[in-house]
Design a protein around this motif. Structure first.
Motif, mmCIF file in Angstrom:
data_model
loop_
_atom_site.group_PDB
_atom_site.id
_atom_site.type_symbol
_atom_site.label_atom_id
_atom_site.label_comp_id
_atom_site.label_asym_id
_atom_site.label_seq_id
_atom_site.Cartn_x
_atom_site.Cartn_y
_atom_site.Cartn_z
ATOM 1 N N UNK A 1 0.753 -1.256 -0.045
ATOM 2 C CA UNK A 1 -0.037 -0.050 0.064
ATOM 3 C C UNK A 1 0.768 1.402 0.041
ATOM 4 N N UNK B 1 -0.460 4.121 -2.306
ATOM 5 C CA UNK B 1 -1.685 4.621 -1.740
ATOM 6 C C UNK B 1 -1.559 5.768 -0.864
ATOM 7 N N UNK B 2 -0.420 5.461 -0.015
ATOM 8 C CA UNK B 2 -0.231 6.310 1.236
ATOM 9 C C UNK B 2 0.301 7.683 0.636
ATOM 10 N N UNK C 1 -2.306 9.671 -1.333
ATOM 11 C CA UNK C 1 -3.342 10.172 -0.131
ATOM 12 C C UNK C 1 -2.510 11.411 0.436
ATOM 13 N N UNK C 2 -1.435 11.508 0.759
ATOM 14 C CA UNK C 2 -0.503 12.478 1.408
ATOM 15 C C UNK C 2 -0.700 13.626 0.366
#
Lengths: 469, 97
Positions: A357, A360-361, A364-365
Motif C-alpha cells: 500500500x 496509496x499512502x 493520499x498525502x
C-alpha cells in the motif's frame, strides 16, 4: 475451583474488553470510511489494558515504569509526527523491531527471575515459551533494524551475499535451537542463555541482508507478523491472555499481508527469503538482445500535448515516484488534466513501492482522492480503452515478458497491462534494468515514448507544458 | 500438560482464526495503515513489560523491564499516532464535477 478476588476480576474483565476493542478496531480498519475510527478504537483498547495492568498488586514500584513510559512516549510521538510519508516503510519497520525487542526482554527478565528464585529449576512449559519468545523477538528486533537500514540507505538495498551464506544461516539458527534444547532439558545456564540471545540477534541480521530492496514489502509484512507472534509467545511466558490474543491478531494480519505480497509477485515465500533475487547473476533468458532496438524519447512539450488532448489517462506510479517525492507534482498534473476534461485514473500494482500500500499512502498525502486509485484487477480491463498510460518510475510490474517468457525471473508475475494502452509515456531516469535485472521490451514498443529524467522534474515540466496548451 | 498452557494454546489458535477472518477483506488502499495499526497492537508486550519492571526482583530485572517498557511504548504510541496521521489523509473526492 479457584475464585478470583475483586481486583483480579476487574483486571481480567478489562482485558477481555480490550481484546474485543482490538478485534473491533481491526474490523473497522477494513474500510476507508471507518478506518480512522478503527485505529482509535484499538488505541482505546490498548489504553484500558495498560491502565488496569498498573492496578496489579504485584507491582511494588512505579518509578521505573514511569521512566520507561515517558521516554517511550516521547520517542514514539516525536517520530510519528516528524516522519515523512515517503519514509513510512522504514518507520513501520523500526516500530516492529521495538515491539519484538520488548517481547524478548520480557522473556529474558522472566528467565532471570525464575532461575534466581527457584534454585535454577524452571518448569518445562515456562522455559520453552521463554526461549521461543526470545528467538522470535530477537530475530524481529535485528531483522527490522537491517530492513530499516536498507530502506533508509545506510545499508545497500541490493542483496548482500557471501560464500557459504546459506550454510552459515542454517548453522546459526540450528545453533540457537540446539542450545535452547540443551538449556531447557539439562542446564538453565546464563552463559548459554546469552549465547542463544546473541545467535538469535545475529540470525535476524543474516536473515534480512540477502533480501533485495524491492522485496521489502514481503519482509516488512513478515516482520510485522513476527512482532505479533513474539508478543503472543510472551503471553505464554507471563501467562497473560491479552498478550496471546492481541499477538495472534497481529500475527495473522502480518501473515495475510505476506501472502498477498507473495502472490502479487507470483513467488513463494521461501523464494523471496532465500533466493537473493535481483542480483543479476541468475539465468536470464532473452535479456541480452537489446543492441538493435531503439527507444524513442520525447520532450515535455510533446508529452504534454499527447496527454492534454487525450480523453483518458491512466497513471502508473512506482518506487521511482516515491524516491523522487514526486507525488505532489503528480497531483497537480492530475488536477490540471481533469480541468481540461481528461479522465484520470491511477493503476496500483500490489507490490509497487517498498511496503504494502506504499503508493496509496503517498498519493493520499498529496491529496489525490482514493477513489481515483484502482487495483490491478479492476484497472487492467481499462488499459485497451485508455489513450495514454503514464508510467512514473515503475518497471518490472509493467514488463510484458512476465506473461510469456518462462526463462525470465519474473515469469508468471501478474502485471499491469500498460502495453495495451494507445500511447505509453514512461518517465524513467535511464533505460537501465529494474530490480529484477531484466530488460523491458515495452521501452522499445513503437507506441512507447520514453521521457528521461527524475520523476519529480519531469512531472513538473509536464505540468508547466500542459498549462501552456 | 499444565492446564494453563492448554488454555493458552486454545486461545492462541482461536485468536489466529479470528484474525484471519477479520482481516482478509481489507482493500489494498488500506494495507499500510492496517500494517502500522496492527503493529501498534503488537506493542501489547507493554503489559508484560510493566509487570516485569514493577515487580523489581533484581537490578538487572528492572533494567530489562524499563528498556522493555520504553521499547513497547515507542511501538504503541508511535504506531497509533502514525496510523492516525496516515488515515487522516485518506479522503474521498469532495467536489464531484
Amino acid at each position: 475451583m479457584d475464585v478470583m478476588d475483586g481486583l483480579s476480576t476487574i483486571i481480567a474483565l478489562s482485558y477481555l474488553i480490550a481484546a474485543s476493542l482490538f478485534i473491533y478496531g481491526l474490523k473497522f480498519m477494513s474500510s476507508p470510511a471507518t478506518a480512522r475510527k478503527g485505529n482509535l478504537i484499538a488505541a482505546i483498547g490498548m489504553f484500558i489494558a495498560i491502565v488496569v495492568t498498573l492496578l496489579d498488586r504485584k507491582i511494588i514500584d512505579f518509578t521505573w515504569i514511569a521512566v520507561g513510559i515517558i521516554i517511550g512516549s516521547l520517542i514514539g510521538a516525536v517520530s510519528a509526527r516528524k516522519v515523512k510519508m515517503t519514509a513510512m516503510p522504514q518507520m513501520v519497520g523500526i516500530f516492529n523491531g521495538f515491539g519484538g525487542g520488548a517481547s524478548a526482554l520480557v522473556a529474558m527478565a522472566e528467565f532471570l527471575r525464575a532461575t534466581s528464585t527457584s534454585e535454577g529449576i524452571l518448569h518445562l512449559d515456562a522455559s520453552i515459551s521463554i526461549i521461543i519468545t526470545i528467538i522470535i523477538g530477537a530475530v524481529t528486533f535485528t531483522g527490522s533494524f537491517v530492513a530499516f537500514g536498507k530502506l533508509e540507505g545506510f545499508i545497500t538495498g541490493a542483496p548482500v551475499q557471501f560464500p557459504l551464506q546459506k550454510v552459515v544461516n542454517v548453522l546459526v539458527i540450528l545453533g540457537a535451537v540446539g542450545l535452547s534444547v540443551y538449556i531447557i532439558g539439562w542446564a538453565p545456564s546464563w552463559t548459554l542463555f546469552y549465547v542463544v540471545v546473541g545467535l538469535s540477534l545475529l540470525y535476524g541480521v543474516l536473515f534480512v541482508i540477502p533480501i533485495g530492496g524491492a522485496d521489502m514489502p514481503v519482509v516488512i509484512s513478515l516482520l510485522n507478523s513476527f512482532s505479533g507472534l513474539a508478543a503472543c509467545a510472551a503471553g505464554f511466558v507471563v501467562q497473560n491472555n491479552i498478550l496471546i490474543i492481541a499477538g495472534s491478531l497481529v500475527g495473522s494480519a502480518g501473515l495475510i499481508l505476506t501472502q498477498i505480497m507473495c502472490k502479487a509477485m507470483n513467488r513463494s515465500l521461501t523464494n523471496v527469503l532465500f533466493s537473493a533475487f535481483g542480483t543479476g547473476d541468475m539465468e536470464a533468458g532473452a535479456t541480452t538482445a537489446t543492441g538493435d532496438k531503439v527507444a524513442r524519447s520525447v520532450d515535455a512539450e510533446e508529452a504534454a500535448m499527447i496527454m492534454g488532448y487525450a480523453q483518458s489517462v491512466i497513471i502508473v506510479p512506482g518506487y521511482g515516484m516515491a524516491a523522487a517525492q514526486a507525488q505532489h507534482a503528480v497531483r497537480e498534473l492530475t488536477e490540471l488534466l481533469q480541468s481540461r476534461g481528461v479522465e484520470v485514473k491511477f493503476a496500483i500494482h500490489p507490490v509497487a513501492g517498498r511496503m504494502p500500500g506504499h503508493m496509496n499512502v503517498l498519493l493520499a498525502e498529496a491529496q489525490v482522492p482514493y477513489n481515483l486509485l484502482y487495483d490491478m484487477d479492476d484497472i487492467n480491463p481499462e488499459f485497451p480503452h485508455a489513450d495514454v498510460a503514464l508510467v512514473i518510475g515503475a518497471n518490472d510490474v509493467i514488463n510484458p515478458i512476465a506473461r510469456y517468457d518462462k526463462s525470465s525471473p519474473i515469469y508468471g508475475m501478474p502485471i499491469l497491462d500498460v502495453d495495451k494502452a494507445k500511447h505509453i509515456i514512461i518517465i524513467k531516469r535511464s533505460l537501465n534494468v529494474g530490480f529484477a535485472g531484466i530488460d523491458n521490451e515495452l521501452f522499445y514498443d513503437p507506441k512507447t515514448s520514453m521521457f528521461f529524467g527524475s520523476a519529480k522534474d519531469k512531472v513538473q515540466e509536464l505540468v508547466s507544458e500542459v498549462k501552456k496548451l | 500438560m499444565p492446564e494453563s498452557l492448554m488454555m493458552g494454546l486454545t486461545i492462541f489458535v482461536l485468536a489466529m482464526f479470528a484474525g484471519f477472518e477479520v482481516i482478509t477483506k481489507v482493500p489494498p488502499t488500506l494495507h499500510t495503515p492496517l500494517m502500522s495499526g496492527a503493529n501498534a497492537i503488537s506493542g501489547i508486550a507493554i503489559i508484560g513489560a510493566i509487570l516485569v519492571a514493577g515487580e523489581g526482583h533484581s537490578t538487572l530485572n528492572i533494567v530489562f523491564g524499563v528498556v522493555a517498557v520504553a521499547f513497547a511504548t515507542i511501538n504503541v504510541v508511535g504506531g497509533f499516532l502514525v496510523t492516525d496521521r496516515m488515515l487522516n489523509m485518506f479522503k474521498k473526492k469532495t467536489s464531484e464535477k
